[in-house]
Design a protein around this motif. Sequence first.
Motif, PDB file in Angstrom:
ATOM      1  N   ASP A  90       0.838  -1.203   0.000  1.00  0.00           N
ATOM      2  CA  ASP A  90       0.000   0.000   0.000  1.00  0.00           C
ATOM      3  C   ASP A  90       0.873   1.253   0.000  1.00  0.00           C
ATOM      4  O   ASP A  90       1.910   1.297   0.665  1.00  0.00           O
ATOM      5  N   PHE A  91       0.439   2.252  -0.689  1.00  0.00           N
ATOM      6  CA  PHE A  91       1.128   3.541  -0.638  1.00  0.00           C
ATOM      7  C   PHE A  91       0.136   4.635  -1.005  1.00  0.00           C
ATOM      8  O   PHE A  91      -0.938   4.358  -1.548  1.00  0.00           O
ATOM      9  N   SER A  92       0.512   5.851  -0.692  1.00  0.00           N
ATOM     10  CA  SER A  92      -0.356   6.967  -1.041  1.00  0.00           C
ATOM     11  C   SER A  92       0.471   8.114  -1.614  1.00  0.00           C
ATOM     12  O   SER A  92       0.461   8.357  -2.808  1.00  0.00           O
ATOM     13  N   CYS A  93       1.214   8.809  -0.744  1.00  0.00           N
ATOM     14  CA  CYS A  93       1.926  10.008  -1.207  1.00  0.00           C
ATOM     15  C   CYS A  93       3.162   9.678  -2.043  1.00  0.00           C
ATOM     16  O   CYS A  93       3.536  10.443  -2.917  1.00  0.00           O
ATOM     17  N   GLY A  94       3.831   8.576  -1.723  1.00  0.00           N
ATOM     18  CA  GLY A  94       5.072   8.220  -2.420  1.00  0.00           C
ATOM     19  C   GLY A  94       6.222   9.142  -2.083  1.00  0.00           C
ATOM     20  O   GLY A  94       7.265   9.110  -2.737  1.00  0.00           O
ATOM     21  N   ASP A  95       6.063   9.940  -1.041  1.00  0.00           N
ATOM     22  CA  ASP A  95       7.070  10.965  -0.739  1.00  0.00           C
ATOM     23  C   ASP A  95       7.421  11.044   0.743  1.00  0.00           C
ATOM     24  O   ASP A  95       7.874  12.070   1.219  1.00  0.00           O
ATOM     25  N   GLY A  96       7.174   9.967   1.493  1.00  0.00           N
ATOM     26  CA  GLY A  96       7.605   9.939   2.888  1.00  0.00           C
ATOM     27  C   GLY A  96       6.801  10.812   3.827  1.00  0.00           C
ATOM     28  O   GLY A  96       7.310  11.243   4.863  1.00  0.00           O
ATOM     29  N   GLU A  97       5.554  11.064   3.504  1.00  0.00           N
ATOM     30  CA  GLU A  97       4.768  11.956   4.354  1.00  0.00           C
ATOM     31  C   GLU A  97       3.548  11.303   5.009  1.00  0.00           C
ATOM     32  O   GLU A  97       3.107  11.753   6.053  1.00  0.00           O
ATOM     33  N   CYS A  98       3.010  10.240   4.408  1.00  0.00           N
ATOM     34  CA  CYS A  98       1.732   9.722   4.911  1.00  0.00           C
ATOM     35  C   CYS A  98       1.867   8.484   5.802  1.00  0.00           C
ATOM     36  O   CYS A  98       0.999   8.206   6.617  1.00  0.00           O
ATOM     37  N   GLY A  99       2.908   7.699   5.628  1.00  0.00           N
ATOM     38  CA  GLY A  99       3.117   6.493   6.426  1.00  0.00           C
ATOM     39  C   GLY A  99       2.374   5.271   5.920  1.00  0.00           C
ATOM     40  O   GLY A  99       2.470   4.197   6.516  1.00  0.00           O
ATOM     41  N   THR A 100       1.677   5.375   4.823  1.00  0.00           N
ATOM     42  CA  THR A 100       0.906   4.253   4.290  1.00  0.00           C
ATOM     43  C   THR A 100       1.797   3.065   3.916  1.00  0.00           C
ATOM     44  O   THR A 100       1.392   1.917   4.036  1.00  0.00           O
ATOM     45  N   CYS A 101       3.004   3.342   3.491  1.00  0.00           N
ATOM     46  CA  CYS A 101       3.889   2.291   2.980  1.00  0.00           C
ATOM     47  C   CYS A 101       4.786   1.686   4.063  1.00  0.00           C
ATOM     48  O   CYS A 101       5.810   1.087   3.744  1.00  0.00           O
ATOM     49  N   LEU A 102       4.369   1.789   5.306  1.00  0.00           N
ATOM     50  CA  LEU A 102       5.162   1.274   6.421  1.00  0.00           C
ATOM     51  C   LEU A 102       5.456  -0.216   6.237  1.00  0.00           C
ATOM     52  O   LEU A 102       4.547  -1.005   5.962  1.00  0.00           O
TER      53      LEU A 102
END
Length: 122
Positions: free
Chosen positions: A39-51
């Motif tokens: 999972d990912f959202s921002c792709g820029d280290g800001e949202c935490g979705t890709c933990l």
Amino acid sequence: MPNITFSSPIHKDKTVYAVAGSFTKTVLTIAQENHIPIDFSCGDGECGTCLVKVTSLEKKGRMAGPLTLKEVDVLKDLHKVTREELEKMYVDDLPVQWRLACQLQVRDEDLLIEYGQEDKVF
Ligand code: FES
């Protein structure tokens, strides 16, 4: 060439080989190239979705990788890194266990990347 094994309780494990040129890519990019559904959202280290949880499969121990300031802030907000772990990373060059896949660049080490938990608690 390092092997990166992606593991999830809801998807089949998959190991990919990071080929020459991969060392400038993030784990998220490599996952996407290999159809691994992190999972990912921002792709820029800001949202935490890709933990993701990162474990070295190297016998010699894991290499530390520098965190971006944005990644530090997100990991703190998610309670996935302590001040003590950050000090060990900066002072003793020890890696932290949790990373953001969109910020973690592959290095010359075999890794286990755990992803895909609904509550992100492994
Ligand atoms: Fe937002 Fe990685 S996708 S922090």
